[in-house]
Design an enzyme around this catalytic site. Sequence first.
Site, PDB file in Angstrom:
ATOM      1  N   ASP A   8       0.658  -1.038  -0.145  1.00 22.22           N
ATOM      2  CA  ASP A   8      -0.013  -0.213   0.332  1.00 22.22           C
ATOM      3  C   ASP A   8       0.954   1.415   0.528  1.00 22.22           C
ATOM      4  O   ASP A   8       1.804   1.129   0.720  1.00 22.22           O
ATOM      5  CB  ASP A   8      -1.033   0.325   1.363  1.00 22.22           C
ATOM      6  CG  ASP A   8      -1.424   1.112   1.210  1.00 22.22           C
ATOM      7  OD1 ASP A   8      -3.112   0.469   1.407  1.00 22.22           O
ATOM      8  OD2 ASP A   8      -1.405   2.250   1.307  1.00 22.22           O
ATOM      9  N   ASP A 106      -4.182   2.790  -4.780  1.00 23.24           N
ATOM     10  CA  ASP A 106      -2.571   2.566  -4.701  1.00 23.24           C
ATOM     11  C   ASP A 106      -2.014   0.955  -3.324  1.00 23.24           C
ATOM     12  O   ASP A 106      -1.871   1.384  -2.730  1.00 23.24           O
ATOM     13  CB  ASP A 106      -2.390   3.780  -4.194  1.00 23.24           C
ATOM     14  CG  ASP A 106      -3.206   3.531  -2.064  1.00 23.24           C
ATOM     15  OD1 ASP A 106      -3.825   2.597  -2.109  1.00 23.24           O
ATOM     16  OD2 ASP A 106      -2.076   4.101  -1.293  1.00 23.24           O
ATOM     17  N   GLU A 107      -3.367   0.447  -3.770  1.00 24.86           N
ATOM     18  CA  GLU A 107      -2.489  -1.008  -3.114  1.00 24.86           C
ATOM     19  C   GLU A 107      -3.045  -2.528  -3.870  1.00 24.86           C
ATOM     20  O   GLU A 107      -4.218  -2.197  -4.708  1.00 24.86           O
ATOM     21  CB  GLU A 107      -3.204  -1.209  -1.631  1.00 24.86           C
ATOM     22  CG  GLU A 107      -4.900  -1.684  -1.589  1.00 24.86           C
ATOM     23  CD  GLU A 107      -5.201  -0.949  -0.399  1.00 24.86           C
ATOM     24  OE1 GLU A 107      -5.302   0.263   0.073  1.00 24.86           O
ATOM     25  OE2 GLU A 107      -5.602  -2.108   0.638  1.00 24.86           O
TER      26      GLU A 107
HETATM   27  P1  TTP Z   1      -5.064   5.319   1.411  1.00 23.40           P
HETATM   28  O1  TTP Z   1      -4.742   4.156   1.447  1.00 23.40           O
HETATM   29  O2  TTP Z   1      -6.020   4.791   2.234  1.00 23.40           O
HETATM   30  O3  TTP Z   1      -4.500   6.627   1.836  1.00 23.40           O
HETATM   31  P2  TTP Z   1      -3.050   7.319   2.262  1.00 23.40           P
HETATM   32  O4  TTP Z   1      -2.541   6.412   0.650  1.00 23.40           O
HETATM   33  O5  TTP Z   1      -3.267   8.225   1.298  1.00 23.40           O
HETATM   34  O6  TTP Z   1      -1.926   7.121   3.040  1.00 23.40           O
HETATM   35  P3  TTP Z   1      -1.772   5.777   3.795  1.00 23.40           P
HETATM   36  O7  TTP Z   1      -0.468   6.649   3.857  1.00 23.40           O
HETATM   37  O8  TTP Z   1      -2.447   5.759   4.961  1.00 23.40           O
HETATM   38  O9  TTP Z   1      -1.497   4.660   2.599  1.00 23.40           O
HETATM   39  O10 TTP Z   1      -5.770   5.840   0.127  1.00 23.40           O
HETATM   40  C1  TTP Z   1      -4.757   5.509  -1.195  1.00 23.40           C
HETATM   41  C2  TTP Z   1      -5.505   6.768  -1.896  1.00 23.40           C
HETATM   42  O11 TTP Z   1      -6.814   6.906  -1.694  1.00 23.40           O
HETATM   43  C3  TTP Z   1      -5.411   8.071  -0.897  1.00 23.40           C
HETATM   44  O12 TTP Z   1      -4.399   8.849  -1.182  1.00 23.40           O
HETATM   45  C4  TTP Z   1      -6.533   9.305  -1.492  1.00 23.40           C
HETATM   46  C5  TTP Z   1      -7.351   8.310  -1.730  1.00 23.40           C
HETATM   47  N1  TTP Z   1      -8.665   8.207  -0.950  1.00 23.40           N
HETATM   48  C6  TTP Z   1      -9.931   7.807  -1.922  1.00 23.40           C
HETATM   49  O13 TTP Z   1     -10.062   8.257  -2.385  1.00 23.40           O
HETATM   50  N2  TTP Z   1     -11.508   7.615  -0.852  1.00 23.40           N
HETATM   51  C7  TTP Z   1     -10.932   7.489   0.438  1.00 23.40           C
HETATM   52  O14 TTP Z   1     -11.869   6.878   0.942  1.00 23.40           O
HETATM   53  C8  TTP Z   1      -9.761   7.004   1.074  1.00 23.40           C
HETATM   54  C9  TTP Z   1      -9.857   6.685   2.544  1.00 23.40           C
HETATM   55  C10 TTP Z   1      -8.321   7.240   0.233  1.00 23.40           C
HETATM   56 MG    MG Z   2      -1.855   4.093   0.684  1.00 20.77          MG
HETATM   57 MG    MG Z   3      -4.815   2.199   0.201  1.00 26.96          MG
END
Ligand code: TTP
Ligand code: MG
Ligand code: MG
Length: 356
Positions: A8, A106-107
């Site tokens: 992720d 992103d994962e």
């Molecule tokens: P995440 O992987 O949940 O968050 P992140 O990558 O920003 O932070 P982390 O380091 O905790 O992983 O989400 C990935 C991307 O998806 C994030 O940058 C923004 C987007 N997103 C959405 O579109 N909707 C959502 O509800 C969330 C939580 C994130």
């Molecule tokens: Mg993330």
């Molecule tokens: Mg994510």
Amino acid sequence: MQIIMLIDMDYFFVACEELRRPEIKDKPTIVGSDPKQGEGRGVVMTCNYPARKFGVRSGMPISQAYRIKSDAIYIPMDYDLYEKISKDVMKVVKSFADRFEQVSVDEAFIDVSKKIKSYEDSLDYAKRIKDTIKEKTGLPCTIGISTNKLMAKMACEAGKPNGIRLVREEDVKEFLNGKELDDLYGIGKKTKEKLEAMGYKTIGELAKANTMDLMERFGSFGVEIQKYANGIDESKVEENYEVKSIGREKTFEKDTADRDTVTTAIRKLSDEVIGEVKKAGLTFKAVTVKLRYGDFTEHLKSRSIRRSDDAGDLASNAVDLYLRYSDKSRPMRKIGVRVSDLTKARGQKKIGEFTS
Ligand code: TTP
Ligand code: MG
Ligand code: MG
């Protein structure tokens, strides 16, 4: 032994922005709606860790973020950029996988049980993945490693940010035991409150709860969350393909109402599309033509056909859609041919069933 990893990306949207604006690095930064001096509507899509230190979170109203940190850097969404970088990341991740399942922008989960024979090796392997992502995209990520998808996800959360976290099978119980109920995947605020009302406060307590009580209160969902509380998850890493449709378009040098010119173009586009379809080992069931006229009005016409990977099937249906539905008196600027409802040629599941 099954070895599953969840990769992720860290603070993904902001990290993408950082690539083209290095000056924001380490400064509290938020990607989301325009805060409009605190009057803005909409939400925080994500923020970097310096902003999280002040309590800003994904999904929070942007006005609230502004109250917390009005001098943060606010950046509007540029989804095209994130999507492009996401593709680069996923390409790397996939290259390390026996099985690959992208679950969001992103994962992705990977099953590496065939490649990796011990937990020690899995740590080296994860490091290689992490370094390669960094090298190819410039971005940091966190990798969770464990024995199933649920635990890989929980390990990843625990390893954030910029980490590699392994939870061995024998350590699963202890890892989960003292954690808060809503740290468990599948448990949100409401379920947490209901469980607390029943007297359960931690994941460990839920793990040992009376299953009948949970069934009575939550139905089969109760059984499922108790399994999760015990670190059990039988779901497999499901191969998916990021392609939902494949298409080609042609803009005519001069707008044309000539039926032969358009038909010839459709046949050529159909051949190109089929080239892609075959290369990816897919079949299609839906055909769409896009008709754009000189005045920029545009029509999409689709139909479902018998599943196929044949250029003749595509061309004849696309031409037919054009002949039936186009306005022959109006010159056309552009024509497009697209196939969707794609499936792996060897009769597997439909793509829409995997991708969110
Ligand atoms: P995440 O992987 O949940 O968050 P992140 O990558 O920003 O932070 P982390 O380091 O905790 O992983 O989400 C990935 C991307 O998806 C994030 O940058 C923004 C987007 N997103 C959405 O579109 N909707 C959502 O509800 C969330 C939580 C994130
Ligand atoms: Mg993330
Ligand atoms: Mg994510």
